[in-house]
Motif scaffolding. Structure first.
Motif, PDB file in Angstrom:
ATOM      1  N   ARG A  23       0.799  -1.223   0.000  1.00  0.00           N
ATOM      2  CA  ARG A  23       0.000   0.000   0.000  1.00  0.00           C
ATOM      3  C   ARG A  23       0.835   1.278   0.000  1.00  0.00           C
ATOM      4  O   ARG A  23       0.280   2.372   0.019  1.00  0.00           O
ATOM      5  N   CYS A  24       2.139   1.155   0.000  1.00  0.00           N
ATOM      6  CA  CYS A  24       2.991   2.367  -0.020  1.00  0.00           C
ATOM      7  C   CYS A  24       2.876   3.031  -1.397  1.00  0.00           C
ATOM      8  O   CYS A  24       3.164   2.401  -2.425  1.00  0.00           O
ATOM      9  N   PRO A  25       2.488   4.312  -1.440  1.00  0.00           N
ATOM     10  CA  PRO A  25       2.315   4.958  -2.749  1.00  0.00           C
ATOM     11  C   PRO A  25       3.615   5.076  -3.545  1.00  0.00           C
ATOM     12  O   PRO A  25       3.594   5.048  -4.779  1.00  0.00           O
ATOM     13  N   TYR A  26       4.741   5.192  -2.839  1.00  0.00           N
ATOM     14  CA  TYR A  26       6.020   5.251  -3.553  1.00  0.00           C
ATOM     15  C   TYR A  26       6.328   3.879  -4.189  1.00  0.00           C
ATOM     16  O   TYR A  26       6.793   3.806  -5.325  1.00  0.00           O
ATOM     17  N   ALA A  27       6.084   2.829  -3.425  1.00  0.00           N
ATOM     18  CA  ALA A  27       6.324   1.487  -3.962  1.00  0.00           C
ATOM     19  C   ALA A  27       5.326   1.176  -5.085  1.00  0.00           C
ATOM     20  O   ALA A  27       5.672   0.525  -6.076  1.00  0.00           O
ATOM     21  N   THR A  63      13.768   2.910   3.606  1.00  0.00           N
ATOM     22  CA  THR A  63      12.433   3.155   3.049  1.00  0.00           C
ATOM     23  C   THR A  63      12.237   2.229   1.855  1.00  0.00           C
ATOM     24  O   THR A  63      13.201   1.818   1.201  1.00  0.00           O
ATOM     25  N   VAL A  64      10.972   1.914   1.590  1.00  0.00           N
ATOM     26  CA  VAL A  64      10.632   1.194   0.358  1.00  0.00           C
ATOM     27  C   VAL A  64      10.111   2.214  -0.648  1.00  0.00           C
ATOM     28  O   VAL A  64       9.558   3.241  -0.234  1.00  0.00           O
ATOM     29  N   PRO A  65      10.282   1.958  -1.937  1.00  0.00           N
ATOM     30  CA  PRO A  65      10.861   0.774  -2.552  1.00  0.00           C
ATOM     31  C   PRO A  65      12.388   0.850  -2.633  1.00  0.00           C
ATOM     32  O   PRO A  65      12.957   1.924  -2.685  1.00  0.00           O
ATOM     33  N   VAL A  66      12.989  -0.361  -2.653  1.00  0.00           N
ATOM     34  CA  VAL A  66      14.424  -0.490  -2.926  1.00  0.00           C
ATOM     35  C   VAL A  66      14.569  -1.546  -4.007  1.00  0.00           C
ATOM     36  O   VAL A  66      14.022  -2.640  -3.876  1.00  0.00           O
ATOM     37  N   GLN A  77      15.204   5.215  -4.777  1.00  0.00           N
ATOM     38  CA  GLN A  77      14.206   6.285  -4.865  1.00  0.00           C
ATOM     39  C   GLN A  77      13.168   5.844  -5.900  1.00  0.00           C
ATOM     40  O   GLN A  77      13.533   5.416  -7.015  1.00  0.00           O
ATOM     41  N   SER A  78      11.901   5.982  -5.525  1.00  0.00           N
ATOM     42  CA  SER A  78      10.837   5.461  -6.381  1.00  0.00           C
ATOM     43  C   SER A  78      10.868   6.038  -7.795  1.00  0.00           C
ATOM     44  O   SER A  78      10.689   5.314  -8.779  1.00  0.00           O
ATOM     45  N   LEU A  79      11.102   7.348  -7.911  1.00  0.00           N
ATOM     46  CA  LEU A  79      11.098   7.953  -9.254  1.00  0.00           C
ATOM     47  C   LEU A  79      12.267   7.430 -10.089  1.00  0.00           C
ATOM     48  O   LEU A  79      12.147   7.263 -11.305  1.00  0.00           O
TER      49      LEU A  79
END
Ligand SMILES: N[C@@H](CCC(=O)N[C@@H](CS)C(=O)NCC(=O)O)C(=O)O
Length: 217
Positions: A23-27, A63-66, A77-79
């Motif tokens: 549910r992590c928006p970055y992941a 932090t996720v994502p990795v 970094q997600s981006l």
């Protein structure tokens, strides 16, 4: 996949590993870019309160994502994961819709408003003030609505989904028809279903969860 890899499995064994939280928006944005680019990878679901040692060894910031590539390169970094995946393969031309300014507004003021609106008890804030700041961002999204979905959309829509979910009745009453249609189409669509697999948290020794998963008949 070429035939020697099918025979030996060697290329699959070297697929990148993504540490992620459903549910992590970055992941989610990273998984969206990996899905649209049909990038093979191994998905490891993380419990944020018990991060795996292998993930923290790869990226100490925790932090996720990795993403850990076969050569040991770490993208945390997600981006950057999105841009790495789309530079590899971009069949839907997501890179043609890359609005860095709107993404920065999402990751900055909108994310801050979202946290304060969603968790007022943590911030000692009146959630209504913060949801009004969030609406300023949604108006910018409304003004830039386009028929094509691209990198910008994938980068911001997981955050808008969270914002909408706090009080759905209030959100649905906002005069933002493009935002509503855009979000509903996304949540009802195949890409969303493809990235929202429910998995138990990964532990060393678990069988790899290979993505993309085969389509259901
Ligand atoms: N700038 C990072 C932010 C990632 C981030 O903050 N992820 C959250 C989860 S949504 C996290 O892992 N937080 C650490 C924790 O909760 O322990 C990125 O874009 O990848």
């Amino acid at each position: 996949m070429c035939w020697p890899a099918m025979l030996t499995g060697t290329l699959r064994a070297a697929d990148p590993i993504l540490y992620s939280f459903r549910r992590c928006p970055y992941a989610m944005r990273a998984r969206l870019a990996l899905a649209i680019s049909a990038t093979p990878y191994i998905l490891r679901e993380v419990k944020l309160s018990a991060k795996p040692a292998a993930m923290v060894a790869a990226s100490a910031k925790g932090t996720v994502p990795v993403m850990v590539l076969a050569d040991g390169t770490v993208i945390d970094q997600s981006l950057d994961i999105m841009r790495w995946a789309l530079a590899r393969h971009d069949p839907a031309r997501w890179l043609a819709r890359d609005d860095r300014d709107l993404i920065a507004q999402c990751d900055g003021p909108f994310k801050q408003a979202l946290d304060r609106y969603k968790y007022p008890e943590r911030h000692g804030a009146d959630p209504r003030d913060h949801r009004e700041s969030g609406v300023a961002f949604l108006r910018a999204v409304e003004a830039q609505a386009a028929p094509e979905f691209g990198l910008t959309d994938a980068a911001i829509i997981p955050f808008v989904r969270q914002f909408a979910g706090v009080d759905r009745g209030w959100f649905d009453a906002l005069p933002l028809p493009h935002v509503h249609a855009w979000l509903n189409r996304f949540v009802d669509g195949p890409l969303y279903a493809a990235i929202m697999l429910r998995l138990a948290p990964w532990a060393p020794g678990d069988a790899p969860v290979r993505m993309p998963q085969p389509a259901l008949p």
